[in-house]
Each structure stands twice: as structure tokens, then as C-alpha cells.
Design a protein around this motif. Structure first.
Motif, short mmCIF file in Angstrom:
data_model
loop_
_atom_site.label_atom_id
_atom_site.label_comp_id
_atom_site.label_asym_id
_atom_site.label_seq_id
_atom_site.Cartn_x
_atom_site.Cartn_y
_atom_site.Cartn_z
N PHE A 86 0.96 -1.15 -0.09
CA PHE A 86 0.15 0.03 -0.10
C PHE A 86 1.00 1.10 0.06
CE2 PHE A 86 -3.69 -2.19 2.32
CZ PHE A 86 -4.10 -2.93 1.03
N THR A 87 1.82 1.13 0.55
CA THR A 87 2.83 2.41 0.69
C THR A 87 3.47 2.63 -0.66
OG1 THR A 87 3.67 1.85 2.98
CG2 THR A 87 5.24 3.47 1.71
N ALA A 88 4.00 1.59 -1.37
CA ALA A 88 4.39 1.75 -2.69
C ALA A 88 3.24 2.03 -3.71
CB ALA A 88 4.90 0.54 -3.29
N VAL A 176 -0.69 18.06 -9.96
CA VAL A 176 0.45 17.92 -9.31
C VAL A 176 0.08 18.01 -7.85
CG1 VAL A 176 2.65 18.91 -8.73
CG2 VAL A 176 2.00 19.01 -10.92
N VAL A 177 -0.78 19.00 -7.35
CA VAL A 177 -0.95 19.20 -6.06
C VAL A 177 -1.80 17.93 -5.48
CG1 VAL A 177 -2.62 20.38 -4.60
CG2 VAL A 177 -0.93 21.51 -5.96
N LEU A 178 -2.94 17.45 -6.26
CA LEU A 178 -3.53 16.26 -5.80
C LEU A 178 -2.64 14.89 -5.67
CD1 LEU A 178 -6.51 14.94 -5.43
CD2 LEU A 178 -6.70 14.57 -7.73
N GLY A 179 -1.97 14.82 -6.41
CA GLY A 179 -0.87 13.45 -6.65
C GLY A 179 0.04 13.65 -5.34
N ALA A 180 0.47 14.72 -4.90
CA ALA A 180 1.45 15.02 -3.81
C ALA A 180 0.60 14.89 -2.75
CB ALA A 180 1.96 16.50 -3.85
N VAL A 181 -0.75 15.40 -2.55
CA VAL A 181 -1.44 15.14 -1.27
C VAL A 181 -1.62 13.63 -1.18
CG1 VAL A 181 -3.62 15.42 -0.35
CG2 VAL A 181 -2.60 17.36 -1.35
N ILE A 182 -1.90 12.78 -2.17
CA ILE A 182 -2.28 11.52 -1.84
C ILE A 182 -1.09 10.74 -1.65
CG2 ILE A 182 -2.90 9.28 -3.15
CD1 ILE A 182 -4.60 11.13 -4.99
N MET A 183 0.12 10.83 -2.19
CA MET A 183 1.36 10.37 -1.93
C MET A 183 1.78 10.75 -0.56
SD MET A 183 4.92 10.31 -4.06
CE MET A 183 5.24 12.22 -3.98
N LEU A 184 1.95 11.88 -0.20
CA LEU A 184 2.57 12.24 1.34
C LEU A 184 1.57 11.91 2.17
CD1 LEU A 184 3.87 15.96 0.23
CD2 LEU A 184 5.20 13.53 0.36
N VAL A 185 0.37 11.78 2.19
CA VAL A 185 -0.43 11.37 3.48
C VAL A 185 -0.53 9.94 3.41
CG1 VAL A 185 -3.02 11.12 4.15
CG2 VAL A 185 -1.86 13.27 3.35
N LEU A 186 -0.61 9.20 2.27
CA LEU A 186 -0.99 7.73 2.40
C LEU A 186 0.49 7.07 2.64
CD1 LEU A 186 -3.97 7.09 -0.01
CD2 LEU A 186 -3.87 7.74 2.01
N ALA A 187 1.43 7.25 1.89
CA ALA A 187 2.56 6.53 2.09
C ALA A 187 3.11 6.42 3.60
CB ALA A 187 3.87 7.06 1.32
#
Length: 416
Positions: A86-88, A176-187
Motif C-alpha cells: 500500500f505504501t508503494a 500535481v497538487v492532488l498527486g502530492a497530497v495522496i502520496m505524502l499522506v498515504l505513504a
């Protein structure tokens, strides 16, 4: 081995509630990545001049990749667990949305969103199976329902947020912003996962995966998921374009309406999670799909009556049952096939829904291109919903048949 792994079914553990919280946020991010397509859809049609069918085809590619990759990712989930998978997956979605911000043609968009993002979405959507493993069967529907509220929450927060980013900063920055939010929160959140309680040794003969794959109820469940997804996607992908294209609402207002639908779904998901445990999956599924089809009927009335109360009625009727069909599908899958192959079985059931979503997204756009309106699209969605209910019941009883292979109860932790 963790303490949770040694817990007996009657022993309380706070860790299972942490799993629900992590899964809540994981599903929020996954639903945000999926629902964002419908917000970008009208904007990209305008920028690149694609037809409705061509633009929607990217979503179809996304769903087909999800379907094709699901068995492999299900095996990876069974083999390595949710922590690193899930992190990846969260990182992959972040990179995919970054790539979407640089696309200049349909092929590039299909590769970035249709393929790369789909791989991440596939893994994250299997989190409901992880939740179910931490609860006894009588409480699994409720646990899945609470976690699945995250799906609605993600749409409530990210759908209007994405529309606002597009109107204020443009579609490229929004990606860009949406992708960054998903990555930085969920990882980092998914690094909190640890192995679910292991199943005890049993003297019962093991059940082979090939035997499970020959079961009639499995394939009826897949058919129900397929038609359900055709129904939902034919409208969900095209709803904002329908509202904007017909002049009913502007982009942000249309996204806000879709967000309101998801807001109404939050208590609805909890209610249907409870209902699955009381009425069992078939009945809960039938009620959910009936509300869905009634909501689509309300949309059809907008062509004849220009009144806002129809929009309000759609939000309440459709919103309350949004996502509830998926809760029933997940609960019935775990109830029928819990055991060492549940992750793999889930990734057999899940692709049928993805295939339905791929068909529904493209077909909805194609029917619009042929007829010039969404009337035929919404009518076809209702017919597909009726087929979904029929297949769910044709799969047999909600309880395991005496003729079906008996599988041992999983050693999950019960609610005290």
C-alpha cells in the motif's frame, strides 16, 4: 510476532481500530484518484477537443489495467501483506498524477492515468479485505462500512478541491497538487500496518484455489459486480459533464453537487454496513441498487422539468446508497471465501467490477456521441442495475450452502 497476532477472538485490541482509521484514509485517497477523472474530464475535452467517447476511454483503460493487474496484486497482498504494497501504491499514484500534468495528447494521458495510476489504485482498493481480517464475521460488515466511509470522505474533500484548483490554477497544477497530497499522506500512514492474526493449524482438508474458482456463487458474484459497476460508472464519470454541458451548473457547482452526494453517502455507508450484518448482503445490495436506479430516474426528469428540487432529490436518494453495493460485494466475498485465499479471491471478484467500469465509462460517452444527450446513457444504466440485482440473488443464499466447501473460521479479533 505482534501482540495482535496472539490475541484470541474475545480479547480486546485497540490496534484493529487503528487499521480502520488507516483504511479510511487509504480509501479516501483511492476514491479521490478515481473521482478526480470526472472533474478533469470536461476541462480536458475542452482543451484538447476530444470526443466524449475518446476522453472517457482513458478511464476505461484505467479500469482494464486494474482488472488485469488485480490477481497479481492480490497475490502480492497475500504474500507480502499491506504495509509495503500500500505504501508503494501511494507513491505510484503520486508519480502518475505528476505525469498527467505534462500530457499533450490522448495516448500520454492513457499511459499516465490509465496505466500507472491504475496500478496504485488497484492495490489500495483491496484494503477492505485487510479490515475484515481483524474482526469476527458478525462484525465484518460494520467494520467494512466504517472504513468505506473514507471512500465518500475522499470524494467530499477532493472533488470540489480539485475543481477549485482547476479554476484557480489550471488543470496541470491541479494534477500535481492532488498527486502530492495522496502520496505524502498515504505513504507514511500505511507503514503502520502489521500482519493480521495468523490462522491456526486445522485438521480439516485444505481447499484448493482451483476448487474455489469453479464455484457457481463466485461467478454470479462477479456478474453482479460487473453490472453494478456498469450502472455506477455510466453516470459517475459523466455526471459533471452532463450538468456542465446542459448548462444546469458551472464546473465548481457541479463538483460541489457531486461532493454533496458523497457527503450524504457517509451515514449511508455506515447504515448499509450495519444492514449487511442484519439483512445480509443480498438484501442490502438490492436496496442500495434500487436507490441508485431511482436516483438515475430523477436525473432523467431534468430533461423535462427545470427545477432545483430534482437535483436535491438526486443528491439525497442516490447519495445515501452511493458505494453501498460495493460494501455488500466485499462482505459477501469475505463471508463465502474467508481463509488463506481471500486476498486472491477478492482480486478475482474485483476485476469484474473494473471491467464493468471500463465498459460503463466508454459506453456512456459513446451513447452520448450517437444520440446527442445522456438520456440513453442513464436509461441503459438502470437496465444494468436490474441485471446486477438478479445476478446477486442467482448466486444463491447469503449463507454458505451445505454443498459448498466448508472453510475454517479465521482467528480474527471480536468486538468486546
Amino acid at each position: 510476532m505482534s501482540a495482535a497476532a496472539h490475541s484470541s477472538p474475545s480479547e480486546p485490541s485497540s490496534y484493529r481500530y487503528l487499521i480502520i482509521a488507516v483504511s479510511f484514509m487509504t480509501l479516501a485517497g483511492a476514491s479521490g484518484a478515481s473521482s478526480a477523472f470526472s472533474v478533469f474530464y470536461p476541462e480536458l475535452l475542452d482543451v484538447f477537443g476530444w470526443s466524449h467517447a475518446s476522453g472517457a476511454l482513458v478511464y476505461s483503460v484505467n479500469m482494464l489495467v486494474v482488472a488485469i493487474s488485480s490477481p497479481l496484486l492480490g497475490w502480492l497482498l497475500d504474500r507480502f501483506g499491506p504495509r509495503w504494497l500500500f505504501t508503494a501504491a501511494a507513491i505510484v499514484i503520486g508519480l502518475a498524477f505528476g505525469a498527467c500534468s505534462r500530457v499533450s495528447n490522448l495516448g500520454q494521458y492513457a499511459l499516465a492515468y490509465g496505466v500507472l495510476s491504475a496500478l496504485g489504485q488497484t492495490a489500495l482498493l483491496s484494503t477492505t479485505v485487510v479490515v475484515a481480517k481483524w474482526f469476527v464475521r458478525a462484525q465484518q460488515g460494520r467494520a467494512i462500512g466504517v472504513a468505506d466511509v473514507g471512500t465518500g470522505f475522499g470524494m467530499v474533500a477532493l472533488t470540489p478541491g480539485t475543481a477549485w484548483l482547476i479554476t484557480q490554477f489550471g488543470w496541470q497544477t491541479a494534477f500535481v497538487v492532488l498527486g502530492a497530497v495522496i502520496m505524502l499522506v498515504l505513504a507514511p500512514l500505511n507503514l503502520l500496518h502489521r500482519p493480521a492474526p495468523a490462522e491456526p493449524a486445522t485438521s480439516s482438508p485444505s481447499i484448493s484455489l482451483s476448487l474455489l474458482l469453479r464455484r457457481y456463487d463466485l461467478w454470479m458474484l462477479c456478474a453482479a459486480h460487473l453490472f453494478m459497476s456498469i450502472t455506477m460508472t455510466m453516470v459517475n464519470v459523466h455526471l459533471i459533464e452532463f450538468l456542465v454541458g446542459t448548462g444546469v451548473l458551472q464546473l465548481f457547482a457541479a463538483a460541489a453537487l457531486l461532493s454533496a452526494v458523497s457527503l450524504v453517502s457517509l451515514p449511508g455507508r455506515m447504515f448499509f454496513g450495519w444492514l449487511v450484518d442484519r439483512l445480509h448482503p443480498n438484501g442490502a445490495f438490492s436496496l442500495a441498487m434500487s436507490c441508485t436506479m431511482l436516483g438515475f430516474g430523477v436525473l432523467l426528469l431534468l430533461a423535462y422539468f427545470e427545477t432545483r428540487w430534482l437535483l436535491y432529490a438526486f443528491v439525497v436518494i442516490y447519495g445515501f446508497a452511493q458505494g453501498a453495493g460495493g460494501i455488500s460485494i466485499a462482505a459477501k466475498t469475505v463471508a463465502l471465501f474467508h481463509g488463506p485465499y481471500v486476498g486472491t479471491i477478492f482480486m478475482v471478484v474485483n476485476p469484474s467490477g473494473n471491467l464493468g467500469a471500463a465498459i460503463g465509462a466508454w459506453l456512456g460517452g459513446r451513447l452520448f456521441d450517437l444520440s446527442g444527450s445522456y438520456t440513453l446513457t442513464f436509461t441503459t444504466a438502470i437496465v444494468s442495475g436490474l441485471l446486477a440485482i438478479g445476478c446477486m440473488w442467482l448466486g444463491g443464499s447469503n449463507r454458505r450452502s451445505l454443498a459448498a466447501p466448508k472453510m475454517p473460521e479465521p482467528p480474527v479479533i471480536g468486538i468486546p
